[in-house]
Design a protein around this motif. Structure first.
Motif, PDB file in Angstrom:
ATOM      1  N   ARG B  32       0.834  -1.184   0.000  1.00 49.19           N
ATOM      2  CA  ARG B  32       0.000   0.000   0.000  1.00 49.19           C
ATOM      3  C   ARG B  32       0.879   1.248   0.000  1.00 49.19           C
ATOM      4  O   ARG B  32       1.846   1.330   0.753  1.00 49.19           O
ATOM      5  CB  ARG B  32      -0.875  -0.031   1.260  1.00 49.19           C
ATOM      6  CG  ARG B  32      -1.985   0.944   1.252  1.00 49.19           C
ATOM      7  CD  ARG B  32      -2.924   0.743   2.438  1.00 49.19           C
ATOM      8  NE  ARG B  32      -3.934   1.765   2.413  1.00 49.19           N
ATOM      9  CZ  ARG B  32      -5.037   1.690   1.674  1.00 49.19           C
ATOM     10  NH1 ARG B  32      -5.273   0.617   0.952  1.00 49.19           N
ATOM     11  NH2 ARG B  32      -5.903   2.681   1.651  1.00 49.19           N
ATOM     12  N   LYS B  33       0.535   2.225  -0.849  1.00 47.11           N
ATOM     13  CA  LYS B  33       1.309   3.473  -0.900  1.00 47.11           C
ATOM     14  C   LYS B  33       0.458   4.672  -0.510  1.00 47.11           C
ATOM     15  O   LYS B  33       0.913   5.807  -0.609  1.00 47.11           O
ATOM     16  CB  LYS B  33       1.859   3.686  -2.314  1.00 47.11           C
ATOM     17  CG  LYS B  33       2.769   2.561  -2.781  1.00 47.11           C
ATOM     18  CD  LYS B  33       3.167   2.728  -4.231  1.00 47.11           C
ATOM     19  CE  LYS B  33       3.880   1.486  -4.723  1.00 47.11           C
ATOM     20  NZ  LYS B  33       4.151   1.556  -6.181  1.00 47.11           N
ATOM     21  N   MET B  34      -0.804   4.396  -0.124  1.00 42.99           N
ATOM     22  CA  MET B  34      -1.690   5.482   0.297  1.00 42.99           C
ATOM     23  C   MET B  34      -2.085   5.264   1.756  1.00 42.99           C
ATOM     24  O   MET B  34      -2.489   4.164   2.130  1.00 42.99           O
ATOM     25  CB  MET B  34      -2.945   5.506  -0.559  1.00 42.99           C
ATOM     26  CG  MET B  34      -3.877   6.665  -0.196  1.00 42.99           C
ATOM     27  SD  MET B  34      -5.478   6.561  -1.025  1.00 42.99           S
ATOM     28  CE  MET B  34      -5.004   6.845  -2.725  1.00 42.99           C
ATOM     29  N   PHE B  35      -1.944   6.314   2.544  1.00 46.19           N
ATOM     30  CA  PHE B  35      -2.211   6.225   3.977  1.00 46.19           C
ATOM     31  C   PHE B  35      -3.154   7.360   4.359  1.00 46.19           C
ATOM     32  O   PHE B  35      -2.889   8.523   4.037  1.00 46.19           O
ATOM     33  CB  PHE B  35      -0.895   6.306   4.755  1.00 46.19           C
ATOM     34  CG  PHE B  35       0.086   5.253   4.313  1.00 46.19           C
ATOM     35  CD1 PHE B  35       0.080   3.991   4.900  1.00 46.19           C
ATOM     36  CD2 PHE B  35       0.971   5.503   3.273  1.00 46.19           C
ATOM     37  CE1 PHE B  35       0.961   3.002   4.466  1.00 46.19           C
ATOM     38  CE2 PHE B  35       1.845   4.522   2.832  1.00 46.19           C
ATOM     39  CZ  PHE B  35       1.839   3.266   3.432  1.00 46.19           C
ATOM     40  N   LEU B  36      -4.239   7.001   5.037  1.00 48.00           N
ATOM     41  CA  LEU B  36      -5.283   7.979   5.336  1.00 48.00           C
ATOM     42  C   LEU B  36      -5.408   8.153   6.842  1.00 48.00           C
ATOM     43  O   LEU B  36      -5.369   7.171   7.596  1.00 48.00           O
ATOM     44  CB  LEU B  36      -6.612   7.498   4.741  1.00 48.00           C
ATOM     45  CG  LEU B  36      -6.573   7.273   3.221  1.00 48.00           C
ATOM     46  CD1 LEU B  36      -7.846   6.574   2.753  1.00 48.00           C
ATOM     47  CD2 LEU B  36      -6.364   8.579   2.471  1.00 48.00           C
ATOM     48  N   PHE B  37      -5.536   9.382   7.268  1.00 49.49           N
ATOM     49  CA  PHE B  37      -5.642   9.717   8.692  1.00 49.49           C
ATOM     50  C   PHE B  37      -6.834  10.643   8.869  1.00 49.49           C
ATOM     51  O   PHE B  37      -7.031  11.549   8.062  1.00 49.49           O
ATOM     52  CB  PHE B  37      -4.382  10.461   9.162  1.00 49.49           C
ATOM     53  CG  PHE B  37      -3.107   9.692   8.946  1.00 49.49           C
ATOM     54  CD1 PHE B  37      -2.584   8.900   9.957  1.00 49.49           C
ATOM     55  CD2 PHE B  37      -2.438   9.754   7.723  1.00 49.49           C
ATOM     56  CE1 PHE B  37      -1.410   8.190   9.757  1.00 49.49           C
ATOM     57  CE2 PHE B  37      -1.272   9.043   7.524  1.00 49.49           C
ATOM     58  CZ  PHE B  37      -0.759   8.250   8.534  1.00 49.49           C
ATOM     59  N   GLU B  38      -7.595  10.442   9.916  1.00 47.67           N
ATOM     60  CA  GLU B  38      -8.686  11.377  10.141  1.00 47.67           C
ATOM     61  C   GLU B  38      -9.009  11.499  11.626  1.00 47.67           C
ATOM     62  O   GLU B  38      -8.776  10.571  12.400  1.00 47.67           O
ATOM     63  CB  GLU B  38      -9.944  10.972   9.364  1.00 47.67           C
ATOM     64  CG  GLU B  38     -10.566   9.678   9.830  1.00 47.67           C
ATOM     65  CD  GLU B  38     -11.871   9.316   9.089  1.00 47.67           C
ATOM     66  OE1 GLU B  38     -12.398  10.119   8.308  1.00 47.67           O
ATOM     67  OE2 GLU B  38     -12.352   8.189   9.333  1.00 47.67           O
TER      68      GLU B  38
END
Lengths: 240, 240
Positions: B32-38
């Protein structure tokens, strides 16, 4: 940089090159990168160049000299086959690169060049080669009927989609011009004017040639029409 | 290689990344090269990575650790603005690159990485940054509403032609998928599956996310329709 593209089709060879040469962004000049040779009825050869101008000019000058000297056995106008033409160009490129390299290395610098050589000699098929800086080469085939040197990535998707050996010369001309158009839009180091040439199969002479200047109305119109067509095509696609 | 693209539009941020990682042609893996934070209601941040996996994994691990430690002032979930988020990511990338570089140089090797950081914190605008290996960065603007890392050339012409700040999220999704499609066709080192995400403006949470697998029928259909549309558009263009 540079962008040159050659197509090897059943109907003939189609060549297109830009003319921009730069040494840094603030030193830009126009140099021809397409060189055409013919002995009508016997052979027609096109050579396109990319890379260090000091190398490509010297290679082209040596090849031209060899053509002038009746006893020189390195003349591409007297080589018996296109394969031997490619070998002569490769050997000359290798020699010149080696000379220049030894000078450059003393300054911790580097210079290379590559070339596309295409054409036909009477009695043989049309052939097209990509000559690497080291002088070795690969050849276009029916599976891969186009070769590119220089800034090749932006203009490849359109060629991948429309070029096959049976493509007509008219479609081929459109395809290489649109491939160049994508490259011109995305990379400043590739620039107008453009040089275009066709060598028709079994003609044994250079066919139509054309220099397309920066203010060419037809090219501007085609470029605008292609942008419009792409945007329309984009609108037609359904989301996934 | 890698291809990641981010769009900064009036309607939100659109992110797409591939997942192929390779160490040579015979050692290919999916990461995975996409990392999401919220923090819903407060902020949503997406990070995409390109370059040496040993660098990007360590950077992402350090950022995740900082989020877990209440006293750590390098948490991107607690930084007061998106600019400071970009600065934190840049500083972490610079630190890790510097560590790895000193090890690599002993073996005369080199490794770098770059990142796209995008998102919005309550009270501020949506912003998107491209973080260079050295840790410094540039920001997307209305003039240049997209940023790319990795193998960016094949997929740029379509973005140049259709993306502007007012582009809808639906058109944006199509555009990044077609941009990726051109890249996948031309470069083996970019590969499926794909990760897609949207952060809508003023939502302060991650919106739609989607993993598109290699056998996704919708993507295959869109890819085929685009090839067909391009060929049709090509036929409509008049020669010059």
């Amino acid at each position: 940089m540079t962008y040159c593209v050659g197509l090897l089709l059943d109907a003939g060879v189609v060549l297109l090159s830009d003319t921009r040469t730069n040494a840094g962004l603030d030193n830009i000049a126009t140099y021809r990168k397409m060189f055409l040779f013919e002995q009508p009825g016997d052979r027609a050869i096109g050579i396109m160049t990319a890379g260090s101008l000091s190398i490509t000019q010297t290679v082209m000058a040596r090849l031209a000299d060899a053509n002038e000297e009746p006893d020189n056995d390195r003349s591409i106008l007297r080589a018996p086959t296109m394969l031997q033409v490619a070998e002569l160009v490769g050997a000359t490129l290798s020699d010149v690169t080696s000379d220049v390299k030894s000078k450059m290395e003393r300054m911790s610098q580097n210079a290379t060049a590559s070339m596309i050589v295409a054409g036909q000699r009477k009695g043989g098929p049309m052939r097209m080669f990509l000559i690497y800086p080291e002088g070795n080469f690969i050849e276009a085939t029916a599976d891969t009927p186009f070769l590119q040197i220089g800034e090749h990535k932006y203009g490849k998707p359109i060629l991948d989609r429309v070029i096959e050996p049976g493509t007509s010369l008219g479609d081929a001309e459109k395809a290489v011009l649109l491939s160049m158009d994508s490259t011109l839009r995305s990379n400043l180091s590739v620039g107008m004017p453009l040089d275009f040439a066709v060598i028709e199969a079994d003609a044994f002479q250079i066919g139509r040639t054309r220099r397309i200047e920066a203010d060419d109305e037809g090219f501007a119109r085609m470029s605008a029409a292609w942008s419009e067509a792409l945007r329309n095509a984009f609108q037609e696609i359904d989301p996934i």
